[in-house]
Motif scaffolding. Structure first.
Motif, PDB file in Angstrom:
ATOM      1  N   PHE A  80       0.940  -1.228   0.068  1.00 39.87           N
ATOM      2  CA  PHE A  80       0.040  -0.210   0.102  1.00 39.87           C
ATOM      3  C   PHE A  80       0.993   1.207   0.120  1.00 39.87           C
ATOM      4  O   PHE A  80       0.633   2.161  -0.749  1.00 39.87           O
ATOM      5  N   CYS A  81       1.840   1.342   0.981  1.00 36.76           N
ATOM      6  CA  CYS A  81       3.005   2.442   0.984  1.00 36.76           C
ATOM      7  C   CYS A  81       3.621   2.617  -0.354  1.00 36.76           C
ATOM      8  O   CYS A  81       3.898   3.770  -0.874  1.00 36.76           O
ATOM      9  N   LEU A  82       4.146   1.437  -1.008  1.00 34.06           N
ATOM     10  CA  LEU A  82       4.719   1.624  -2.443  1.00 34.06           C
ATOM     11  C   LEU A  82       3.854   2.156  -3.429  1.00 34.06           C
ATOM     12  O   LEU A  82       4.287   3.048  -4.405  1.00 34.06           O
ATOM     13  N   TYR A  83       2.452   1.968  -3.305  1.00 32.64           N
ATOM     14  CA  TYR A  83       1.644   2.496  -4.242  1.00 32.64           C
ATOM     15  C   TYR A  83       1.742   4.031  -3.984  1.00 32.64           C
ATOM     16  O   TYR A  83       1.356   4.863  -4.957  1.00 32.64           O
ATOM     17  N   LEU A  84       1.601   4.216  -2.676  1.00 37.52           N
ATOM     18  CA  LEU A  84       1.463   5.846  -2.129  1.00 37.52           C
ATOM     19  C   LEU A  84       2.859   6.388  -2.646  1.00 37.52           C
ATOM     20  O   LEU A  84       2.878   7.566  -3.372  1.00 37.52           O
ATOM     21  N   TRP A  85       4.063   5.828  -2.702  1.00 43.32           N
ATOM     22  CA  TRP A  85       5.637   6.312  -3.107  1.00 43.32           C
ATOM     23  C   TRP A  85       5.613   6.589  -4.604  1.00 43.32           C
ATOM     24  O   TRP A  85       6.249   7.220  -5.010  1.00 43.32           O
ATOM     25  N   GLN A  86       4.714   5.553  -5.520  1.00 43.80           N
ATOM     26  CA  GLN A  86       4.806   5.779  -6.865  1.00 43.80           C
ATOM     27  C   GLN A  86       3.776   6.967  -7.262  1.00 43.80           C
ATOM     28  O   GLN A  86       3.625   7.253  -8.476  1.00 43.80           O
ATOM     29  N   GLY A  87       3.182   7.569  -6.308  1.00 43.28           N
ATOM     30  CA  GLY A  87       2.413   9.035  -6.801  1.00 43.28           C
ATOM     31  C   GLY A  87       0.899   8.497  -6.726  1.00 43.28           C
ATOM     32  O   GLY A  87       0.466   9.819  -6.875  1.00 43.28           O
ATOM     33  N   LEU A  88       0.322   7.565  -6.458  1.00 44.72           N
ATOM     34  CA  LEU A  88      -1.018   7.509  -6.299  1.00 44.72           C
ATOM     35  C   LEU A  88      -1.622   8.029  -4.885  1.00 44.72           C
ATOM     36  O   LEU A  88      -0.779   8.260  -4.091  1.00 44.72           O
TER      37      LEU A  88
END
Length: 113
Positions: free
Chosen positions: A57-65
């Protein structure tokens, strides 16, 4: 940083470190013995599953979502999606976690295996 975020290298390293560390930390909190060792394995599995799902979930946030974009399909869809990612990540963390739990009895002082 793009190399780390675009590849599987960074998540694999983080999950491997967590898979080794979580059972060791729980081993300090739980008493020695076979039943606590099995409890450690169970709790480590649940914690690593939840941590890996949250990590993705945090990686998706890190990718800009944004959180709103991620949550657009709804809670149930996200629980299934990130839960599936957590289960797939078990290919990385489960063998390391099992080896970490198996090594805990070597440090026992009061109980024997």
């Amino acid at each position: 940083m793009a190399v780390l975020s675009d590849s599987l290298l960074f998540p694999a390293i983080v999950l491997a470190i967590l898979a080794f560390g979580v059972p060791r930390l729980l081993g300090r909190l739980l008493p020695e013995g076979v039943k606590p060792l099995m409890l450690n394995a169970f709790l480590s599995t649940i914690l690593l599953f939840l941590i890996s799902a949250g990590f993705f979930f945090c990686l998706y946030l890190w990718q800009g979502l944004s959180v709103a974009q991620i949550m657009e399909p709804g809670w149930a869809a996200n629980i299934v999606f990130f839960g599936r990612l957590g289960m797939i990540a078990a290919m990385i963390w489960a063998p390391i976690m099992v080896l970490s739990v198996a090594g805990l009895p070597r440090k026992w002082v009061k109980e024997t295996w």
